[in-house]
Design a protein around this motif. Sequence first.
Motif, mmCIF file in Angstrom:
data_model
loop_
_atom_site.group_PDB
_atom_site.id
_atom_site.type_symbol
_atom_site.label_atom_id
_atom_site.label_comp_id
_atom_site.label_asym_id
_atom_site.label_seq_id
_atom_site.Cartn_x
_atom_site.Cartn_y
_atom_site.Cartn_z
ATOM 1 N N MET A 196 44.303 42.591 44.833
ATOM 2 C CA MET A 196 43.377 42.716 45.923
ATOM 3 C C MET A 196 42.610 41.415 46.051
ATOM 4 S SD MET A 196 43.450 45.468 47.685
ATOM 5 C CE MET A 196 44.758 45.976 46.639
ATOM 6 N N TYR A 197 42.418 40.974 47.246
ATOM 7 C CA TYR A 197 41.712 39.726 47.462
ATOM 8 C C TYR A 197 40.434 40.001 48.229
ATOM 9 C CZ TYR A 197 40.648 35.049 49.112
ATOM 10 O OH TYR A 197 40.019 33.874 49.382
ATOM 11 N N ILE A 198 39.313 39.653 47.641
ATOM 12 C CA ILE A 198 38.016 39.790 48.285
ATOM 13 C C ILE A 198 37.696 38.440 48.914
ATOM 14 C CG2 ILE A 198 35.540 40.204 47.951
ATOM 15 C CD1 ILE A 198 37.085 42.694 47.391
ATOM 16 N N ALA A 199 37.497 38.423 50.221
ATOM 17 C CA ALA A 199 37.180 37.188 50.927
ATOM 18 C C ALA A 199 35.726 37.224 51.360
ATOM 19 C CB ALA A 199 38.089 37.030 52.139
ATOM 20 N N LEU A 200 34.944 36.308 50.823
ATOM 21 C CA LEU A 200 33.533 36.237 51.188
ATOM 22 C C LEU A 200 33.357 35.263 52.348
ATOM 23 C CD1 LEU A 200 31.862 36.127 47.655
ATOM 24 C CD2 LEU A 200 32.176 38.098 49.157
ATOM 25 N N LYS A 201 32.514 35.656 53.279
ATOM 26 C CA LYS A 201 32.193 34.787 54.411
ATOM 27 C C LYS A 201 30.951 33.981 54.055
ATOM 28 C CE LYS A 201 33.931 38.288 57.506
ATOM 29 N NZ LYS A 201 33.541 39.533 58.100
ATOM 30 N N ASN A 202 30.770 32.884 54.755
ATOM 31 C CA ASN A 202 29.605 32.037 54.501
ATOM 32 C C ASN A 202 28.306 32.700 54.944
ATOM 33 O OD1 ASN A 202 31.138 30.007 53.371
ATOM 34 N ND2 ASN A 202 31.484 28.998 55.330
#
Length: 118
Positions: free
Chosen positions: A1-7
């Motif tokens: 699973m890949y958690i992508a954080l936004k700025n």
Amino acid sequence: MYIALKNSGNVYEQIVDQFEKFIKIGAFKNGDMIPSCRTLACDLGINPNTVNKAYAKLAEDGFVTAVPKKGYIVSYQGDTKNEELKKQISSMKDSGISFEELEAIIKEVYGKWLRLKI
């Protein structure tokens, strides 16, 4: 699973939103362990307290359960009310009730309810 954080936006809220999405679509199933707070924090390069706060929110919302000395497991059962309704509607469809007939029944039931509420 890949958690992508936004700025932009709160990091812990982004983690909560993404895990809720993963759990609802079945990427994490009931009984699965989710990554430890420390592991996820290291992977994302953030403070473990941020992940802990996100996991606490997921637990509060009923998506996961904390297991002492083990971590967090998924405890989401899905929206059982909607699932039951879908089964009932499928059963009616299979018995030959048309969409128009079902729509008329729903309008009749809700019409009576709305008249009572007014």
